[in-house]
Design a protein around this motif. Structure first.
Motif, PDB file in Angstrom:
ATOM      1  N   ILE A  99       0.842  -1.201   0.000  1.00  0.00           N
ATOM      2  CA  ILE A  99       0.000   0.000   0.000  1.00  0.00           C
ATOM      3  C   ILE A  99       0.877   1.251   0.000  1.00  0.00           C
ATOM      4  N   ILE A 100       1.933   1.267   0.811  1.00  0.00           N
ATOM      5  CA  ILE A 100       2.841   2.421   0.833  1.00  0.00           C
ATOM      6  C   ILE A 100       3.514   2.594  -0.531  1.00  0.00           C
ATOM      7  N   TYR A 101       3.881   1.484  -1.160  1.00  0.00           N
ATOM      8  CA  TYR A 101       4.462   1.547  -2.500  1.00  0.00           C
ATOM      9  C   TYR A 101       3.467   2.156  -3.493  1.00  0.00           C
ATOM     10  N   LEU A 102       2.212   1.707  -3.449  1.00  0.00           N
ATOM     11  CA  LEU A 102       1.201   2.254  -4.354  1.00  0.00           C
ATOM     12  C   LEU A 102       0.995   3.744  -4.114  1.00  0.00           C
ATOM     13  N   ILE A 103       0.991   4.156  -2.860  1.00  0.00           N
ATOM     14  CA  ILE A 103       0.829   5.572  -2.542  1.00  0.00           C
ATOM     15  C   ILE A 103       2.029   6.367  -3.053  1.00  0.00           C
ATOM     16  N   PHE A 104       3.229   5.829  -2.881  1.00  0.00           N
ATOM     17  CA  PHE A 104       4.435   6.484  -3.378  1.00  0.00           C
ATOM     18  C   PHE A 104       4.364   6.668  -4.894  1.00  0.00           C
ATOM     19  N   ILE A 105       3.979   5.617  -5.600  1.00  0.00           N
ATOM     20  CA  ILE A 105       3.873   5.697  -7.053  1.00  0.00           C
ATOM     21  C   ILE A 105       2.817   6.732  -7.457  1.00  0.00           C
ATOM     22  N   ALA A 106       1.669   6.723  -6.768  1.00  0.00           N
ATOM     23  CA  ALA A 106       0.600   7.666  -7.109  1.00  0.00           C
ATOM     24  C   ALA A 106       1.056   9.106  -6.894  1.00  0.00           C
ATOM     25  N   LEU A 107       1.720   9.365  -5.774  1.00  0.00           N
ATOM     26  CA  LEU A 107       2.178  10.723  -5.497  1.00  0.00           C
ATOM     27  C   LEU A 107       3.290  11.145  -6.445  1.00  0.00           C
ATOM     28  N   THR A 108       4.204  10.235  -6.759  1.00  0.00           N
ATOM     29  CA  THR A 108       5.302  10.548  -7.670  1.00  0.00           C
ATOM     30  C   THR A 108       4.776  10.828  -9.077  1.00  0.00           C
ATOM     31  N   GLU A 109       3.889   9.986  -9.557  1.00  0.00           N
ATOM     32  CA  GLU A 109       3.347  10.180 -10.897  1.00  0.00           C
ATOM     33  C   GLU A 109       2.478  11.434 -10.969  1.00  0.00           C
ATOM     34  N   ALA A 110       1.733  11.715  -9.914  1.00  0.00           N
ATOM     35  CA  ALA A 110       0.916  12.930  -9.908  1.00  0.00           C
ATOM     36  C   ALA A 110       1.810  14.163  -9.985  1.00  0.00           C
ATOM     37  N   ASN A 111       2.914  14.130  -9.283  1.00  0.00           N
ATOM     38  CA  ASN A 111       3.856  15.241  -9.316  1.00  0.00           C
ATOM     39  C   ASN A 111       4.489  15.366 -10.708  1.00  0.00           C
ATOM     40  N   ALA A 112       4.832  14.233 -11.318  1.00  0.00           N
ATOM     41  CA  ALA A 112       5.424  14.254 -12.650  1.00  0.00           C
ATOM     42  C   ALA A 112       4.420  14.778 -13.681  1.00  0.00           C
ATOM     43  N   VAL A 113       3.173  14.365 -13.570  1.00  0.00           N
ATOM     44  CA  VAL A 113       2.150  14.838 -14.499  1.00  0.00           C
ATOM     45  C   VAL A 113       1.937  16.333 -14.314  1.00  0.00           C
ATOM     46  N   HIS A 114       1.903  16.778 -13.065  1.00  0.00           N
ATOM     47  CA  HIS A 114       1.720  18.206 -12.788  1.00  0.00           C
ATOM     48  C   HIS A 114       2.876  19.022 -13.365  1.00  0.00           C
TER      49      HIS A 114
END
Length: 122
Positions: A99-114
């Protein structure tokens, strides 16, 4: 022909009324604990806005409380709380890591998309 999809499960309970009261009390306790935690999350989310510099702490708090609630639900409703500590850790630790890995990926990708949107699209 008797229908087998209409079964009164309360008649099939193999416990006394006293044990039934304990079970219902436990369900209400779990509901109360989860409600209090959720109300706390909603209150914090309503008080701290996204432009506040403390927002990243609030996000981490939300993630931690969500993991806490998920683990508590697994311990209580899947009867994992009655097992030995080693089995609890063998089941819950990989779950939390994933779950922490999924959250990390979601936050990292959201930042990259932004960042990409600001650079190329916006």
């Amino acid at each position: 022909m008797e229908r087998d999809d209409i079964i009164e499960y309360s008649l099939d309970a193999h416990h006394s009324e006293e044990q039934g009261k304990k079970i219902r009390r436990k369900i209400w306790l779990v509901t109360a604990i989860l409600t209090v935690i959720t109300a706390f999350e909603v209150a914090v989310g309503a008080m701290v806005h996204q432009d506040n510099p403390m927002w990243w702490i609030v996000k981490l708090l939300f993630i931690g409380l969500t993991l806490l609630k998920a683990g508590y639900i697994v311990l209580v409703f899947m009867h994992l709380g009655d097992e030995k500590k080693v089995l609890k850790y063998c089941i819950l630790v990989p779950y939390f890591i994933f779950i922490i890995y999924l959250i990390f990926i979601a936050l990292t990708e959201a930042n990259a998309v932004h960042t990409a949107w600001e650079t190329y699209g916006g």
